[in-house]
Design an enzyme around this catalytic site. Sequence first.
Site, PDB file in Angstrom:
ATOM      1  N   SER A  93      62.376  41.335  54.300  1.00 60.71           N
ATOM      2  CA  SER A  93      62.894  40.801  55.788  1.00 60.71           C
ATOM      3  C   SER A  93      64.278  41.118  55.958  1.00 60.71           C
ATOM      4  O   SER A  93      65.054  41.237  55.120  1.00 60.71           O
ATOM      5  CB  SER A  93      62.750  39.328  55.237  1.00 60.71           C
ATOM      6  OG  SER A  93      63.180  38.543  56.481  1.00 60.71           O
ATOM      7  N   TYR A 157      47.839  40.799  52.019  1.00 61.82           N
ATOM      8  CA  TYR A 157      46.983  40.474  50.872  1.00 61.82           C
ATOM      9  C   TYR A 157      46.505  39.326  50.870  1.00 61.82           C
ATOM     10  O   TYR A 157      45.362  38.835  50.574  1.00 61.82           O
ATOM     11  CB  TYR A 157      47.725  40.937  49.573  1.00 61.82           C
ATOM     12  CG  TYR A 157      46.921  40.523  48.315  1.00 61.82           C
ATOM     13  CD1 TYR A 157      45.982  41.918  47.983  1.00 61.82           C
ATOM     14  CD2 TYR A 157      47.224  39.818  47.353  1.00 61.82           C
ATOM     15  CE1 TYR A 157      45.075  41.792  47.038  1.00 61.82           C
ATOM     16  CE2 TYR A 157      46.541  39.868  46.257  1.00 61.82           C
ATOM     17  CZ  TYR A 157      45.430  40.510  46.025  1.00 61.82           C
ATOM     18  OH  TYR A 157      44.902  40.621  44.716  1.00 61.82           O
ATOM     19  N   VAL A 190      46.435  40.297  36.007  1.00 63.58           N
ATOM     20  CA  VAL A 190      45.812  41.084  34.703  1.00 63.58           C
ATOM     21  C   VAL A 190      46.687  42.567  34.779  1.00 63.58           C
ATOM     22  O   VAL A 190      47.405  43.095  35.630  1.00 63.58           O
ATOM     23  CB  VAL A 190      44.435  41.628  35.085  1.00 63.58           C
ATOM     24  CG1 VAL A 190      43.921  42.640  34.158  1.00 63.58           C
ATOM     25  CG2 VAL A 190      43.630  40.343  35.474  1.00 63.58           C
ATOM     26  N   THR A 192      46.897  45.764  35.119  1.00 63.63           N
ATOM     27  CA  THR A 192      46.451  46.756  35.589  1.00 63.63           C
ATOM     28  C   THR A 192      47.198  47.462  36.300  1.00 63.63           C
ATOM     29  O   THR A 192      48.548  47.314  36.453  1.00 63.63           O
ATOM     30  CB  THR A 192      45.284  46.695  36.700  1.00 63.63           C
ATOM     31  OG1 THR A 192      45.842  45.645  37.758  1.00 63.63           O
ATOM     32  CG2 THR A 192      44.060  45.520  36.044  1.00 63.63           C
TER      33      THR A 192
END
Length: 234
Positions: A93, A157, A190, A192
Amino acid sequence: MKQKLAVVTGGNRGIGLETCRQLSLQGIQVILTSRDSQKGQKEADKLNVDYHPLDITIPASAQALKHYIQNKYKTLDILVNNAGAIFDHSKDSSTGIPFLSADPQTIRQSFENNTLGAFHVSQALVPLMLEQGYGRIVNVSTGMASLEDMNGGWYGYRMSKTALNALTRIMHDELQGKGIKVNAVCPGWVKTDMGGSNATRTVDKGAETIVWLATLPESGPSGGFFRDKKPIAW
């Protein structure tokens, strides 16, 4: 008894790859799909599962997968819509109110991958389930998409995965009485490439509830949102 067939999107790494592994260990024939053919084929060979390229953002690619399944396997039992990505950052921002400076192109890209990708693949493959009156569809979502606990940041997302949850409910409603169960799942945070090294869960734990939903008995739930095999708030 006919061997069950599962398609896992984004199956070349992380939770998708582990889902392929766990399903295969249950004696299910798996088609590992990914956008990167070289990486996907390599991982499929390691697991001794089938492979087919798939770009979830291109409807024709999903239709090509459908034709491959029709020609080789006839029908489909399980679809795990796992492929997805994070394209935005938490709260970038320059205004002090982050959403005012959020990039519309990033949000559009998020919807193309995280919502419309699952839509394209489901639209292509669900008819294969309808032909036999059986199917299990698992849409891999996130707790960050829960309206009950929504907060700022990660606009593309969050919104695209909330829309995926809406798609889950729509599909559940329209497929009732057809032998097809549709559920969404939050795997948790998780370890990943996407989750990062600070994540609190292993990939096997992240895939556990996905595999549970993919193999539900007739008495199992449909139209729900789950974490650790328990319902969570939309």
